[in-house]
Scaffold this active site. Structure first.
Site, PDB file in Angstrom:
ATOM      1  N   ASP A   1      78.749  10.449  32.293  1.00  0.00           N
ATOM      2  CA  ASP A   1      77.945   9.812  33.404  1.00  0.00           C
ATOM      3  C   ASP A   1      78.561   9.760  34.671  1.00  0.00           C
ATOM      4  O   ASP A   1      79.046  10.768  35.402  1.00  0.00           O
ATOM      5  CB  ASP A   1      77.235   8.600  32.746  1.00  0.00           C
TER       6      ASP A   1
ATOM      7  N   ASP B   1      82.212  13.490  23.448  1.00  0.00           N
ATOM      8  CA  ASP B   1      81.063  12.530  23.625  1.00  0.00           C
ATOM      9  C   ASP B   1      79.752  13.131  23.916  1.00  0.00           C
ATOM     10  O   ASP B   1      79.806  14.485  24.169  1.00  0.00           O
ATOM     11  CB  ASP B   1      81.569  11.537  24.853  1.00  0.00           C
ATOM     12  N   ASP B   2      78.631  12.422  23.984  1.00  0.00           N
ATOM     13  CA  ASP B   2      77.298  12.810  24.172  1.00  0.00           C
ATOM     14  C   ASP B   2      77.149  13.320  25.578  1.00  0.00           C
ATOM     15  O   ASP B   2      76.617  14.444  25.846  1.00  0.00           O
ATOM     16  CB  ASP B   2      76.251  12.154  23.643  1.00  0.00           C
TER      17      ASP B   2
END
Length: 168
Positions: free
Chosen positions: A107, A103-104
């Protein structure tokens, strides 16, 4: 000026070039770490943000089996419960052994928590990580503060910005 910043006011802007460099750095960090004589058997990109890094990492590590898992956890800049919209073929991915999940950004970690429950033996890697989500990721390149909003290149367009101190 108020002390409270909106999410876009403490921003970290990532260009396509920077994303490419950071994704290659992540590939180099993962190189030789797979369970099959150092190789990975597949990559699963978390859509949509993980698709660009996964493509770059697949190329760098010569991984030909690439699939996606679609997880929705954001509505614009508001985070909500993560929901799986589409998953890879379980016959191919199994419990995730030998699989890189890319994933980028991690969070809060909610998205990765949902995906990790599906693929407990996978290796989870992100380009960027915030402190709350770091425990959910095995490998990442750049850490940013929890209150930083990352602007990815696919979300941006070039436009004029007023100088900070205003007009002359």
């Amino acid at each position: 000026m108020s002390d409270h910043q909106l999410p876009h006011e403490k921003g970290f802007h990532v260009s396509w070039d920077q994303l490419h460099r950071d994704s290659r750095a992540l590939a180099w960090r993962l190189d030789g770490k797979g369970p099959d004589a150092g190789a990975w058997r597949a990559i699963v990109a978390i859509t949509r943000g993980g698709m660009a890094p996964a493509m770059i990492i697949a190329r760098e590590l010569d991984v030909r089996v690439v699939d996606t898992i679609s997880v929705k956890s954001y509505d614009h800049q508001s985070q909500s419960d993560a929901v799986v919209l589409k998953a890879p073929d379980p016959a191919i991915i199994g419990d995730g052994a030998g699989v890189l999940v890319i994933d980028d950004l991690v969070d809060s970690g909610k998205t990765l928590e949902v995906v990790r429950a599906l693929y407990p033996k996978a290796h989870f890697a992100t380009v960027y990580a915030k402190p709350k989500g770091e425990p959910m990721v095995d490998t990442f390149i750049t850490g940013v503060s929890q209150d930083t909003w990352i602007f990815f290149p696919w979300d941006m367009a070039l436009q004029y910005v007023e100088p900070y101190r205003g007009k002359d």
